[in-house]
Scaffold this motif. Structure first.
Motif, PDB file in Angstrom:
ATOM      1  N   LEU A  32       0.826  -1.190   0.000  1.00  0.00           N
ATOM      2  CA  LEU A  32       0.000   0.000   0.000  1.00  0.00           C
ATOM      3  C   LEU A  32       0.869   1.252   0.000  1.00  0.00           C
ATOM      4  O   LEU A  32       0.606   2.211  -0.714  1.00  0.00           O
ATOM      5  CB  LEU A  32      -0.922  -0.016   1.207  1.00  0.00           C
ATOM      6  N   SER A  90      -7.141   4.289   2.531  1.00  0.00           N
ATOM      7  CA  SER A  90      -5.873   4.473   1.809  1.00  0.00           C
ATOM      8  C   SER A  90      -5.856   5.800   1.067  1.00  0.00           C
ATOM      9  O   SER A  90      -4.811   6.450   0.965  1.00  0.00           O
ATOM     10  CB  SER A  90      -5.634   3.313   0.839  1.00  0.00           C
ATOM     11  N   GLU A  96      -3.556   5.427  -2.116  1.00  0.00           N
ATOM     12  CA  GLU A  96      -4.527   4.539  -2.738  1.00  0.00           C
ATOM     13  C   GLU A  96      -3.974   3.898  -4.004  1.00  0.00           C
ATOM     14  O   GLU A  96      -3.004   4.385  -4.601  1.00  0.00           O
ATOM     15  CB  GLU A  96      -5.817   5.309  -3.071  1.00  0.00           C
TER      16      GLU A  96
END
Length: 429
Positions: A32, A90, A96
């Protein structure tokens, strides 16, 4: 109706969710964190990759894409029903994924409006992909401001499946097309120890069937008004609720339907414990062959005075789309390559042939290996289509409506109580 979620509201809600959201469900927090830091990595966030229908085909497509683009790494982040919540968290961290594969429903309805994803209209046109999209799908993905929220991809037919073998065993000679015929069939099935209609009365599957039955006496425009505003007090909506209650209290639905979920519903039908199910095409694709060969698909039976002249089904073109995030805009050349690949006719055909998926894109391919999916595609004018309310229900009302659904499927709940519970779901809107 404009979503009540504002940019400030999105940020405030997300900060409260951050601690509760299961970020490790992604392919590691490090993945992430790299979402916007590596210009040669395309990060795709999807529900495909484990057991979701179409996952093997999707993973095979990713493999082919990687082989064609050796200098570009593709990272697939996988979440289930919590994908929207994880994505929002996120996004708050500006970490994201570049592309998100998810349906248009609940939280995602507000994403483009609050800047969590971008309007893809310029890319759809600039990349010459508009002609690949079915017009109905493009309309469904376009918001009230003319923005196209995502690149349409998966669609679904949502007919009613009837196990002909179980109906025959109970002495039911024909597929029910009226409410009276359905009630009579339910009595015969129960006498043989077979559940009539199985339904996930405690989740989204029950909510969709309830909405379908309520629309028995509603035109499309009237249904759109009902599910946009939460006004179930009009004559048609009241008649639809009365019809639902009459069916429920006559024993049409499986025992304790208010506590069942989609998995238990699917299990009951696939193991021949129940004779009838309202099932979307991805579920029809998973019906075992020994059950499928005795199954016919059709619509939901009508009541006298219905607004439709044929049994009804649901259909939607908003099951999965490719959303582009603000991070994805920074890597738009990679995103373009990926979406052009996923829009290729041969890629689309493989989803139809290998996974039994209905698509929001133009294709002449038919799901020959998935007979019930193909049968649903051929229903055509034999059924009437009613409105899938997902894109009209305000996000704040989505989960309360599922709670209202469970109450509605509880036998003995009056029509007035069902109506009041449905309308209460809209009070926070």
């Amino acid at each position: 109706m404009r979503s009540p979620l504002t940019r400030r509201g999105f940020l405030a809600a997300g900060s409260g969710l951050a601690a509760a959201t299961a970020l490790p469900a992604l392919s590691g927090c490090s993945a992430l964190a790299a979402a916007d830091s590596d210009p040669d990595t395309l990060v795709v966030h999807s529900q495909l990759g484990t057991t979701a229908p179409g996952s093997p085909t999707y993973l095979a497509a990713l493999k082919r894409f990687r082989e064609e683009n050796p200098g570009l790494e593709v990272r697939n982040l996988v979440n289930g029903d919590d994908l929207a919540q994880v994505y929002e968290t996120s996004r708050l961290a500006r970490k994201e994924a570049d592309v998100v594969m998810v349906n248009l429903y609940d939280k995602t309805l507000a994403w483009t409006d609050v800047g969590a994803t971008v309007d893809v209209k310029e890319y759809l046109d600039g990349w010459g992909l508009r002609a690949r999209v079915r017009p109905e799908a493009l309309t469904a993905w376009t918001d009230g401001e003319g923005r196209v929220r995502a690149f349409p991809y998966f669609a679904t037919n949502w007919p009613v499946a009837y196990n002909r073998e179980l109906l025959d065993r109970a002495g039911v000679d024909t597929i029910p097309t009226t409410g009276d015929e359905l009630i009579a069939a339910a009595r015969r099935l129960r006498a043989k120890g077979i559940a009539p209609v199985t339904v996930g009365g405690n989740d989204w599957t029950g909510q969709k069937l309830l909405a379908q039955i309520i629309q028995t006496f509603l035109s499309e425009d009237e249904a759109r008004h009902v599910y946009t505003t939460g006004d179930f007090g009009g004559r048609g909506a009241k008649e639809g609720i009365d019809y639902f209650v009459a069916l429920r209290d006559a024993g049409v639905f499986a025992d304790k339907a208010q506590g069942l979920i989609s998995d238990s519903m699917t299990t009951q039908f696939n193991t021949r414990s129940a004779a009838i199910v309202s099932q979307m095409s991805s579920g029809l694709a998973k019906v075992p062959e020994e059950v499928a060969r005795h199954t016919e698909v059709g619509g939901w039976p009508l009541a006298p005075g219905a607004a439709h002249d044929k049994p009804t089904i649901l259909r939607t073109y908003t099951l999965i789309g490719f959303w582009i995030s603000p991070n994805g805009r920074k890597k738009i050349e990679h995103v373009e390559r990926f979406l052009r690949f996923m829009y290729r006719p041969e890629t689309v055909s493989r989803f139809i042939e290998e996974s039994g998926r209905d698509m929001a894109l133009r294709s002449d391919t038919v799901s020959t290996g998935f007979p019930l999916v193909a049968a649903a595609q051929r229903l055509g004018d034999d059924v009437s289509q009613v409105l899938l309310p997902d894109v009209y229900v305000p996000p704040a009302a989505s989960q309360p409506l599922i709670t209202a659904t469970s109450t509605s499927f509880t036998r003995g709940t009056s029509a007035a109580k069902v109506r009041a519970t449905l309308e209460a779901a809209y009070r926070s809107v």
